[in-house]
Every structure is written in C-alpha cells, then in structure tokens.
Design an enzyme around this catalytic site. Structure first.
Site, PDB file in Angstrom:
ATOM      1  CG  ASP A  93      37.354  37.075  34.994  1.00  0.00           C
ATOM      2  OD1 ASP A  93      36.814  35.984  34.738  1.00  0.00           O
ATOM      3  OD2 ASP A  93      37.618  37.920  34.123  1.00  0.00           O
ATOM      4  CB  SER A  94      38.067  31.932  35.317  1.00  0.00           C
ATOM      5  OG  SER A  94      37.801  32.414  34.011  1.00  0.00           O
ATOM      6  N   GLY A  95      40.267  34.282  34.613  1.00  0.00           N
ATOM      7  CA  GLY A  95      41.464  34.508  33.806  1.00  0.00           C
ATOM      8  C   GLY A  95      41.284  34.071  32.363  1.00  0.00           C
ATOM      9  N   GLY A  96      40.128  33.510  32.051  1.00  0.00           N
ATOM     10  CA  GLY A  96      39.869  33.091  30.665  1.00  0.00           C
ATOM     11  C   GLY A  96      40.114  34.239  29.700  1.00  0.00           C
ATOM     12  CG  ASP A 147      35.346  31.922  29.732  1.00  0.00           C
ATOM     13  OD1 ASP A 147      36.336  32.205  30.446  1.00  0.00           O
ATOM     14  OD2 ASP A 147      34.663  32.779  29.159  1.00  0.00           O
ATOM     15  CD  GLN A 189      32.621  32.958  25.907  1.00  0.00           C
ATOM     16  OE1 GLN A 189      32.376  33.611  24.900  1.00  0.00           O
ATOM     17  NE2 GLN A 189      33.381  33.431  26.896  1.00  0.00           N
ATOM     18  N   GLY A 216      32.434  37.028  26.360  1.00  0.00           N
ATOM     19  CA  GLY A 216      32.659  37.161  24.920  1.00  0.00           C
ATOM     20  C   GLY A 216      31.990  38.352  24.268  1.00  0.00           C
ATOM     21  CG  ASP A 266      33.612  42.965  35.289  1.00  0.00           C
ATOM     22  OD1 ASP A 266      32.852  42.201  34.667  1.00  0.00           O
ATOM     23  OD2 ASP A 266      34.781  43.175  34.931  1.00  0.00           O
ATOM     24  CB  CYS A 304      28.985  64.237  41.313  1.00  0.00           C
ATOM     25  SG  CYS A 304      29.940  62.913  42.076  1.00  0.00           S
ATOM     26  CB  CYS A 306      32.263  61.850  44.662  1.00  0.00           C
ATOM     27  SG  CYS A 306      33.340  62.870  43.633  1.00  0.00           S
ATOM     28  CB  CYS A 309      31.994  66.519  42.849  1.00  0.00           C
ATOM     29  SG  CYS A 309      32.376  65.721  41.276  1.00  0.00           S
ATOM     30  CG  HIS A 335      33.874  62.005  39.541  1.00  0.00           C
ATOM     31  ND1 HIS A 335      32.703  62.619  39.967  1.00  0.00           N
ATOM     32  CD2 HIS A 335      33.690  61.743  38.216  1.00  0.00           C
ATOM     33  CE1 HIS A 335      31.869  62.741  38.945  1.00  0.00           C
ATOM     34  NE2 HIS A 335      32.440  62.215  37.874  1.00  0.00           N
TER      35      HIS A 335
HETATM   36 ZN   LIG Z   1      32.120  63.479  41.788  1.00  0.00          ZN
END
Ligand SMILES: [Zn+2]
Length: 372
Positions: A93-96, A147, A189, A216, A266, A304, A306, A309, A335
């Site tokens: 990410d650009s940091g905007g 941006d 934007q 945004g 993300d 789940c 994982c 779990c 998890h």
């Molecule tokens: Zn789990």
C-alpha cells in the site's frame, strides 16, 4: 512478467467472478483476501504458517516501512521479500491512507503531502514520485499509487478538489514508475458521489494501470453509504483487470462486495480482532473472554479445520487470554486468518459451481449481524 489477469468464471445471478492473477513471484486466485503485514510481518505469524494456511498474497505498507526501518536498510537486505522471508506475491500500500489517518497532516498541495510521522513527529514530505521509489525499493509485486484519502465528508466541492489531486498524482506515478516485474495499481476516489466516482474511474482507467482499486471507503461513513456507491461503480470497472476494494472488511462485507464484482480484499480485522480476543465464526464474531466459555470444551468453530480449532477448546483459549499468555493472540489470529482464507475458497468454489447466490444467502442467514 508484470501482471496478468485471467478471468476464469462469472456468476450468472450476480456480478461475482473468479480469476487468476499472475505476478513475477507466482499467482493467486481471486476473489482473494490478503492478510495485512503492515510492518513487514503479518502480526504473530511466521511466513511458513501463512503458507500452511494457504495465504497466496500478503500486503505490506510503504508508509510504515519508510519510517521504520527505512528503505535503505530494506534495499541493502535485498528487498522486503528477502528481509521478511516471504516468497509469494506481495502488494504494498502506498501509505496514502496512513498519511491522512495516522500521521498529523500539515498540508496537501499539488506537489504532495507534508505531515508529521506518527512515530517520532519528524516532518516528512511524500510526493507520488517518492512513494513509487519507496515501493520500488521494497520490491513488492504490486505497488499502489499515492492518493489523497480525505476524511468522510458530504462536501462535494472538497471531494472534487481531492479527486483532481489524486488523478494528477496517479499520472505522475505512472510517468516515474520503472521497476520491471512490479505492477502498478491506480486508486479510484470520489467519496460518496456516484458521478465523481465514475469520473475518477474514467480518468484513472485511461492511465493504463495493471489493476484498479477503490479507496476511501470504510472511513467512518454512515452504514450503507458504501454500498450505495459500490453497487454503481464496481461493475463499471474494466472487466479485464483486477478490482481491489481497499481496507474492507467483515465476512459480510466481503460477500456483498464479491457479488458486486470485486476481486481483491485486505483488512486488519482478522489479526486485530484475533489479538484482542475475538474470533470470526460461521455464526458471527465471538469474544473469547466471555464467562460463558469458561467450561466450554468445544472448539471455537466446529466447522473450522484450523490448527487452533483442531486442538484447543474455547475454555483453554479463554484461559490463555485471561492470563495474558502470548499463545492466545497467536491462536486466535491463526484461526481468524484461516477463516477468511477458507471463506474466499468457498466463495470461489460457489462461483465456479454457479451457486454463489445461495452460498451468500446461507452464510448470511447463519451469521449474527449484530456481532460483526
Ligand atoms: Zn479455527
């Protein structure tokens, strides 16, 4: 290779789609969730753990890494991948967003942004050119343009002014970007005004980016405002390029946005909530410290698979959090990220099998909205 996007499937009842994004360091399937590794680490995870649970791409952040440890060190380390021992694709990410949320912003001119670092107060100047240079030094597979990301406002004049700055910065970013094998994404934007969003999209798309993002959103706007705009703009984005909705969100947000045609996500939610003792499950979000779990020997989420779990009970996890044991945040983060990655897999399968709409409905029916 910079980046190649192959659209592999389209849902008939919604705008959902599946695809394969190929980068110099390998590919990832879309819709994709990218765990966030702001400071060169997805908090509490080793890269091997991320690979084990199927993370195909992660995110790093130009602003944070520029401040610490600084790009000279990362350059000397041979790039961010080598520095943090991550071999698969990475987007930075650009940091905007950080400049306009975390740092103390001093002023924005057509040249760039002047702000004070959130870390030590040092005055910094970010220009689109510097932000491209930072990301070229990091050596990510996908870089984002710098941006302007103003706070939530319904003042159309302000949003228009900001949009013009972002488009001008985008043009300068394209002009100075030169790293082979690094793709560059533009950011749309335009606030919560569909006409400004469309204009921003048009002017950004014509600059020839490898993919386009929507920025945004999720900046404190009233509930539902995002979808008023997203439902109009997502489907207008170029079909042959990845569409990335930045910083969103919850499982329900992801399902809704996939249905509108978004490919990439993300969010810090799975790791941030995990560290704070909240687990995402098929029934909603649960707070593990809750006294109800003191003698609950079931796993966090019975559906789940994982590591957390498969091996530990709610009672044990609650105990870890109550005693401030570091394994607690680790297991809940594990998890949660697993849960998000599995959700994306199920979404992709459902789209592939032509039953995304039913899948979405079933998920929403079983999920406690109030817990999100
Ligand atoms: Zn789990």
């Amino acid at each position: 290779m910079k980046l190649h996007f192959e659209l592999t499937g389209k849902d008939s009842g919604t705008q959902a789609r599946t695809g394969l994004v190929s980068t110099a360091r390998g590919g990832f399937l879309t819709p994709a969730f990218m765990p966030v590794g702001t400071q060169g680490t997805v908090k509490t995870f080793t890269p091997a753990e991320l690979e084990d649970i199927g993370a195909e791409i992660i995110l790093g952040n130009a602003y944070h890494l520029y401040i610490r440890p600084g790009i000279d060190i990362i350059r000397r380390a041979g790039g961010l991948h080598r520095f943090m021992a991550w071999k698969r694709p990475m987007l930075t990410d650009s940091g905007g967003y950080q400049v306009f949320s975390l740092a103390r912003l001093r002023k924005v001119t057509s040249e760039g942004a002047v702000f004070n670092s959130h870390f030590d107060g040092r005055e910094l100047h970010f220009t689109p050119e510097l932000v491209v240079e930072i990301q070229e030094a990091l050596g990510s597979d996908i870089a984002m343009v710098f941006d302007e990301c103003p706070p939530y406002t319904e003042n159309k004049g302000e949003v228009r002014k900001s949009l013009d700055i972002t488009v001008a910065w985008a043009r300068r970013s394209v002009a100075c970007h030169s790293l082979e094998n690094q793709a560059l994404f533009g950011i749309v934007q335009g606030g919560f005004f569909p006409d400004l969003r469309r204009e921003s999209l048009e002017r950004t798309a014509e600059l020839g980016f490898d993919g386009l993002a929507l920025g945004g959103f999720g900046i404190g706007e009233p509930e539902g405002r995002m979808y008023e705009v997203l439902s109009d703009i997502a489907g207008r984005m170029p079909e042959d390029k990845p569409r990335y909705l930045m910083g969103i969100g919850t499982p329900l947000d992801i399902l809704e946005s996939v249905g509108l045609g978004i490919d990439m996500f993300d969010c810090v939610n799975p790791t941030r909530y995990g560290r704070n003792g909240s687990a995402f499950t098929r029934r909603g979000r649960m707070v593990i410290r809750n006294g109800n779990y003191a003698e609950d020997f079931r796993p966090l989420d019975e559906s789940c698979g994982c590591y957390a779990c498969r091996n530990f009970s709610r009672s044990y996890l609650r105990h870890l959090f109550n005693c401030n044991e570091i394994l607690g945040p680790r297991l809940l983060s594990l998890h949660n990220v697993y849960f998000f990655l599995e959700l994306m897999k199920e979404i992709r399968r459902a789209i592939g099998e032509g039953r995304f709409r039913e899948f979405k409905k079933d998920f929403e029916t079983g999920y406690d909205r109030d817990s999100r």
